[in-house]
Design an enzyme around this catalytic site. Structure first.
Site, PDB file in Angstrom:
ATOM      1  N   ASP A 102       0.868  -1.193   0.000  1.00 54.87           N
ATOM      2  CA  ASP A 102       0.000   0.000   0.000  1.00 54.87           C
ATOM      3  C   ASP A 102       0.894   1.228   0.000  1.00 54.87           C
ATOM      4  OD1 ASP A 102      -2.267   1.568   0.017  1.00 54.87           O
ATOM      5  OD2 ASP A 102      -2.576   1.420   2.182  1.00 54.87           O
ATOM      6  N   LEU A 103       1.803   1.256  -0.954  1.00 50.61           N
ATOM      7  CA  LEU A 103       2.860   2.272  -0.965  1.00 50.61           C
ATOM      8  C   LEU A 103       2.369   3.551  -1.635  1.00 50.61           C
ATOM      9  CD1 LEU A 103       5.890   2.448  -0.097  1.00 50.61           C
ATOM     10  CD2 LEU A 103       6.431   2.118  -2.514  1.00 50.61           C
TER      11      LEU A 103
END
Length: 267
Positions: A179-180
């Site tokens: 979930d960068l």
């Protein structure tokens, strides 16, 4: 009767909590900053999956990439080190590329994770698979089909069927943040101080690059430093489609145009 957060945190930490203030958090957890009697502070997260998050943070830290230290874990309460922040991501692109190189160097036995995860009410199935296009088709695209309008679901299904010809069969199963985006990257003094709020699994490292460029604008030198394999630009829309579908389900039709545009961008 539920004990107050400060009482539970104090018992877990073995110190007095003088106060707590709510922070902006994700869809998984309620997040507070705790003020401790020794003058320090800690971050408290409450939610059903905090034990999974704690294991993911430990995996990130074990790679050599910076992550908050887990101070305590008690049922649905996760207490974390507060890491320095406040810097701009634009000052730390080179360090982020180095950080991701350390993270992605950790390879799994296959694609996926040991347990499933979730963004709020949207499940993230992580059951391991040996074939990457099959993993992306089943775990990141087809899993959304029952929750989408039928015309869109048919287009997603058609793309999923094409993935063996669009994605590499066996890229290195790199440890991904999952979930960068800029909000999950803490920066202080031009350096990455921590990667937070992970949704880890093992997969193609291009996924982290795709998610980062969904809401942020990494410069060309960042991608050059990542040294991605040929053809990576064509695969980025396929990888961006998954977070867009998650956002469509969580936040509604405002993301429909982005999903449609991304589908059109897939050759």
């Amino acid at each position: 009767m539920h004990l107050p957060l400060a009482t539970r945190a104090a018992a877990a930490l073995g110190t007095t909590v003088l106060g707590c203030a709510p922070l902006a958090g994700g869809d998984l957890s309620a997040v507070h900053r705790l003020h401790l009697s020794d003058g320090g502070s800690a971050i408290a997260k409450q939610g059903p999956l905090v034990a999974v998050e704690a294991a993911m943070l430990a995996a990130i830290a074990a790679s050599g990439a910076p992550a908050p230290r887990v101070l305590a874990l008690a049922d649905d309460l996760l207490l974390l080190q507060q890491c320095p922040a406040g810097g701009a991501l634009g000052t730390a692109w080179e360090d982020l590329a180095d950080t991701l190189a350390r993270l992605h160097a950790v390879e799994g036995a296959g694609y996926g994770w040991t347990v499933d995860y979730a963004f709020g009410r949207v499940a993230i199935p992580n059951g391991a698979m040996a074939d990457w296009p099959h993993f992306w088709a089943e775990r990141r695209l087809r899993c959304h089909l029952p929750h989408l309008p039928l015309p869109l679901a048919r287009r997603i299904e058609a793309l999923a069927d094409r993935l063996p010809g669009l994605l590499p069969t066996n890229p290195p199963p790199a440890l991904l943040h999952g979930d960068l985006w800029g909000g999950n990257i803490l920066v202080a003094e031009g350096r990455i101080s921590a990667l937070i709020d992970p949704a880890c699994y093992h997969g193609d490292r291009e996924v982290d690059a795709a998610m980062l460029s969904l809401f942020d604008a990494p410069p060309p030198r960042f991608f050059e430093a990542m040294d991605l394999p040929p053809g990576w630009q064509a695969r980025q829309p396929i990888y961006r489609l998954w977070p867009l579908l998650v956002h469509l389900r969580l936040f509604g039709a405002s993301y429909l145009n982005a999903v449609e545009d991304t589908l059109r961008a897939v050759a």
